[in-house]
Design a protein around this motif. Structure first.
Motif, mmCIF file in Angstrom:
data_model
loop_
_atom_site.group_PDB
_atom_site.id
_atom_site.type_symbol
_atom_site.label_atom_id
_atom_site.label_comp_id
_atom_site.label_asym_id
_atom_site.label_seq_id
_atom_site.Cartn_x
_atom_site.Cartn_y
_atom_site.Cartn_z
ATOM 1 N N MET A 1 -17.478 26.577 -12.053
ATOM 2 C CA MET A 1 -18.471 26.704 -10.976
ATOM 3 C C MET A 1 -18.351 25.505 -10.024
ATOM 4 S SD MET A 1 -22.466 27.661 -11.542
ATOM 5 C CE MET A 1 -23.007 26.080 -12.161
ATOM 6 N N THR A 2 -18.476 25.769 -8.702
ATOM 7 C CA THR A 2 -18.465 24.674 -7.723
ATOM 8 C C THR A 2 -19.654 23.752 -8.012
ATOM 9 O OG1 THR A 2 -18.501 26.619 -6.294
ATOM 10 C CG2 THR A 2 -17.793 24.548 -5.267
ATOM 11 N N PRO A 3 -19.453 22.436 -7.914
ATOM 12 C CA PRO A 3 -20.581 21.541 -8.209
ATOM 13 C C PRO A 3 -21.771 21.821 -7.279
ATOM 14 C CG PRO A 3 -18.607 20.304 -7.541
ATOM 15 C CD PRO A 3 -18.251 21.743 -7.505
ATOM 16 N N ILE A 4 -22.981 21.690 -7.821
ATOM 17 C CA ILE A 4 -24.176 21.948 -7.027
ATOM 18 C C ILE A 4 -24.556 20.658 -6.307
ATOM 19 C CG2 ILE A 4 -26.606 22.700 -7.149
ATOM 20 C CD1 ILE A 4 -24.783 24.815 -8.296
ATOM 21 N N ASP A 5 -24.778 20.753 -5.009
ATOM 22 C CA ASP A 5 -25.231 19.585 -4.257
ATOM 23 C C ASP A 5 -26.632 19.207 -4.710
ATOM 24 O OD1 ASP A 5 -23.033 19.305 -2.671
ATOM 25 O OD2 ASP A 5 -23.829 20.584 -1.075
ATOM 26 N N ARG A 6 -27.029 17.962 -4.441
ATOM 27 C CA ARG A 6 -28.418 17.586 -4.719
ATOM 28 C C ARG A 6 -29.341 18.456 -3.858
ATOM 29 N NH1 ARG A 6 -29.077 11.626 -3.335
ATOM 30 N NH2 ARG A 6 -31.274 12.142 -3.414
ATOM 31 N N PRO A 7 -30.604 18.643 -4.281
ATOM 32 C CA PRO A 7 -31.503 19.501 -3.502
ATOM 33 C C PRO A 7 -31.747 18.925 -2.103
ATOM 34 C CG PRO A 7 -32.452 18.998 -5.657
ATOM 35 C CD PRO A 7 -31.244 18.147 -5.503
ATOM 36 N N ARG A 8 -31.621 19.762 -1.111
ATOM 37 C CA ARG A 8 -31.997 19.405 0.264
ATOM 38 C C ARG A 8 -32.859 20.539 0.799
ATOM 39 N NH1 ARG A 8 -26.276 17.580 0.529
ATOM 40 N NH2 ARG A 8 -26.359 15.314 0.687
ATOM 41 N N ARG A 9 -33.952 20.841 0.062
ATOM 42 C CA ARG A 9 -34.813 21.958 0.471
ATOM 43 C C ARG A 9 -35.609 21.601 1.701
ATOM 44 N NH1 ARG A 9 -38.129 21.900 -4.896
ATOM 45 N NH2 ARG A 9 -37.834 19.699 -4.368
ATOM 46 N N SER A 10 -36.087 20.368 1.756
ATOM 47 C CA SER A 10 -37.022 19.971 2.806
ATOM 48 C C SER A 10 -36.570 18.639 3.397
ATOM 49 C CB SER A 10 -38.413 19.817 2.189
ATOM 50 O OG SER A 10 -38.355 19.046 0.993
ATOM 51 N N ALA A 11 -36.325 18.626 4.723
ATOM 52 C CA ALA A 11 -35.882 17.399 5.400
ATOM 53 C C ALA A 11 -36.879 17.095 6.511
ATOM 54 C CB ALA A 11 -34.482 17.590 5.964
ATOM 55 N N LEU A 12 -37.702 16.065 6.282
ATOM 56 C CA LEU A 12 -38.794 15.754 7.224
ATOM 57 C C LEU A 12 -38.370 14.733 8.269
ATOM 58 C CD1 LEU A 12 -41.899 16.015 7.894
ATOM 59 C CD2 LEU A 12 -42.216 13.996 6.423
ATOM 60 N N TYR A 13 -38.505 15.122 9.542
ATOM 61 C CA TYR A 13 -38.283 14.176 10.638
ATOM 62 C C TYR A 13 -39.544 13.365 10.855
ATOM 63 C CZ TYR A 13 -34.428 16.931 12.771
ATOM 64 O OH TYR A 13 -33.269 17.585 13.054
ATOM 65 N N LEU A 14 -39.362 12.123 11.285
ATOM 66 C CA LEU A 14 -40.493 11.385 11.813
ATOM 67 C C LEU A 14 -39.971 10.390 12.837
ATOM 68 C CD1 LEU A 14 -40.695 8.352 10.154
ATOM 69 C CD2 LEU A 14 -40.989 10.032 8.369
ATOM 70 N N PRO A 15 -40.775 10.122 13.871
ATOM 71 C CA PRO A 15 -40.330 9.151 14.863
ATOM 72 C C PRO A 15 -40.269 7.780 14.194
ATOM 73 C CG PRO A 15 -42.309 10.372 15.590
ATOM 74 C CD PRO A 15 -42.129 10.639 14.133
ATOM 75 N N ALA A 16 -39.125 7.102 14.253
ATOM 76 C CA ALA A 16 -39.007 5.807 13.566
ATOM 77 C C ALA A 16 -39.947 4.775 14.173
ATOM 78 C CB ALA A 16 -37.566 5.318 13.613
ATOM 79 N N SER A 17 -40.474 5.072 15.367
ATOM 80 C CA SER A 17 -41.415 4.153 16.014
ATOM 81 C C SER A 17 -42.839 4.308 15.473
ATOM 82 C CB SER A 17 -41.421 4.431 17.523
ATOM 83 O OG SER A 17 -41.600 5.817 17.759
ATOM 84 N N ASN A 18 -43.065 5.292 14.593
ATOM 85 C CA ASN A 18 -44.416 5.558 14.075
ATOM 86 C C ASN A 18 -44.580 4.923 12.682
ATOM 87 O OD1 ASN A 18 -46.715 6.694 12.913
ATOM 88 N ND2 ASN A 18 -46.404 8.698 13.861
ATOM 89 N N ALA A 19 -45.177 3.730 12.654
ATOM 90 C CA ALA A 19 -45.269 2.961 11.403
ATOM 91 C C ALA A 19 -46.074 3.705 10.338
ATOM 92 C CB ALA A 19 -45.900 1.600 11.688
ATOM 93 N N LYS A 20 -47.110 4.414 10.769
ATOM 94 C CA LYS A 20 -47.967 5.135 9.832
ATOM 95 C C LYS A 20 -47.173 6.261 9.148
ATOM 96 C CE LYS A 20 -52.610 6.921 9.923
ATOM 97 N NZ LYS A 20 -53.568 7.629 10.752
ATOM 98 N N ALA A 21 -46.395 6.984 9.944
ATOM 99 C CA ALA A 21 -45.583 8.074 9.395
ATOM 100 C C ALA A 21 -44.500 7.519 8.461
ATOM 101 C CB ALA A 21 -44.962 8.888 10.522
ATOM 102 N N LEU A 22 -43.948 6.366 8.807
ATOM 103 C CA LEU A 22 -42.926 5.723 7.956
ATOM 104 C C LEU A 22 -43.486 5.384 6.582
ATOM 105 C CD1 LEU A 22 -40.922 3.133 10.089
ATOM 106 C CD2 LEU A 22 -39.997 4.836 8.529
ATOM 107 N N ALA A 23 -44.712 4.869 6.581
ATOM 108 C CA ALA A 23 -45.341 4.521 5.300
ATOM 109 C C ALA A 23 -45.643 5.786 4.503
ATOM 110 C CB ALA A 23 -46.616 3.728 5.558
ATOM 111 N N LYS A 24 -46.138 6.793 5.180
ATOM 112 C CA LYS A 24 -46.537 8.029 4.506
ATOM 113 C C LYS A 24 -45.328 8.763 3.911
ATOM 114 C CE LYS A 24 -49.571 11.979 5.293
ATOM 115 N NZ LYS A 24 -50.917 11.654 4.849
#
Ligand code: COA
Ligand code: MG
Length: 290
Positions: A1-24
């Motif tokens: 069987m081909t190796p299974i990649d690590r899960p990438r079900r959910s990829a969340l963007y956030l503006p790197a300028s948003n400190a609150k979102a970075l912490a969260k």
């Protein structure tokens, strides 16, 4: 069987300028975090966002989540400095917008020559030119850091002058061609974002459409989208029940050496056995990843 990649079900963007979102983001159940320096950041905030993204990665705390930085395009005034900053960081990946063809991947590969060996190159598929070069772009995964694509349907709609409707009719040919090209060369492929973040019904329908097309996961813009997305892109109880029946049926002595058998009234072939084993392996990877 081909190796299974690590899960990438959910990829969340956030503006790197948003400190609150970075912490969260360090506390959220997404598989991937994408610190954006591009569309989500205003021109006046570009330099500050770049410094904040690099500092956040140096600080760590993202646990099992993969962390990528989305840079500005190489042909913008910020692109080269963004790429140099990411290359000098411990980011898992650099995500590059508006890739048009395989020549762009070659340029990026050269620009990343000094980056840590493990750093991956991820590309946005979001220009009209790129949809006519899907296979040659994907083929670059065999000789470069390229390993993952993310569909960028907001930009594609803008370039095409197409309208964004819940059915995503204008983009359906590109969604299937992108998945097929990615699979031909072992590239992981994530669906585009759903701008509608208050109505999770609309979101879930779009996520299910992405699953139907074969995507590995979906890119997201809001924390509320993570749980429904993880559910859609994880094998369901029904999937795992089917997989168990297929595996058990092929293991029966009377089915030894057979290529096609009957399971639950349906013709089932060895290719289904491979699919069943893959589902089980994906579920195991997900369980191990948290
Ligand atoms: N990542 C991490 N945290 C986020 C987040 C994100 N993408 N979006 C919102 N949050 C946080 C908020 O900071 C807030 O935190 P709090 O509960 O500690 O106060 C909480 O989640 C609820 O946010 P909410 O008020 O519902 O959203 P908002 O109105 O503040 O922001 C958006 C809405 C769309 C501006 C915001 O979600 C966003 O910036 N998303 C990402 C945009 C982006 O990166 N686009 C580029 C790729 S398409
Ligand atoms: Mg964009």
């Amino acid at each position: 069987m081909t190796p299974i990649d690590r899960p990438r079900r959910s990829a969340l963007y956030l503006p790197a300028s948003n400190a609150k979102a970075l912490a969260k983001a360090r506390t959220l159940p997404c598989d991937v975090v994408i610190l954006d320096l591009e569309d989500a950041v205003a021109p006046e905030a570009k330099e500050e966002a770049r410094a904040a993204a690099v500092a956040a990665i140096a600080q760590g705390g993202f646990g099992h989540r993969e962390v990528a930085i989305r840079v500005n395009g190489l042909d913008t005034e910020w692109g080269a400095a963004d790429l140099a900053a990411v290359a000098g960081s411990k980011a898992d990946a650099v995500l590059v917008p508006k890739v048009n063809g395989p020549q762009d991947i070659d340029r990026l590969q050269d620009a990343l020559s000094g980056a840590p060996e493990a750093m991956q190159l991820w590309a946005m598929i979001e220009t009209c030119a790129s949809v006519f070069a899907l296979e040659p772009i994907a083929a670059k995964a065999r000789s470069t850091r390229l390993s993952l694509w993310i569909m960028g349907l907001n930009d594609l709609a803008k370039e095409m002058r197409a309208q964004s409707v819940p059915e995503r009719t204008p983009f359906l040919p590109f969604l299937s061609m992108a998945v097929a090209a990615a699979r031909a060369h072992g590239v992981t492929v994530l669906d585009g974002v759903c701008n509608e973040f208050r109505d999770l019904g609309v979101f879930e329908a779009e996520a299910r459409q992405g699953l139907l097309f074969g995507f590995d996961g979906k890119s997201l813009i809001h924390p509320a989208q993570i749980e429904p997305c993880n559910t859609v892109f994880s094998p369901s109880e029904a999937d795992l029940g089917w997989a168990a029946s297929v595996i058990a049926a092929f293991a029966l002595p009377e089915n030894k050496g057979k290529g096609a058998i009957k399971v639950d009234g349906k013709m089932t072939e060895l290719l289904h056995l491979e699919q069943a084993r893959r589902l089980v392996a994906v579920a195991e990877q997900i369980a191990a990843s948290v």
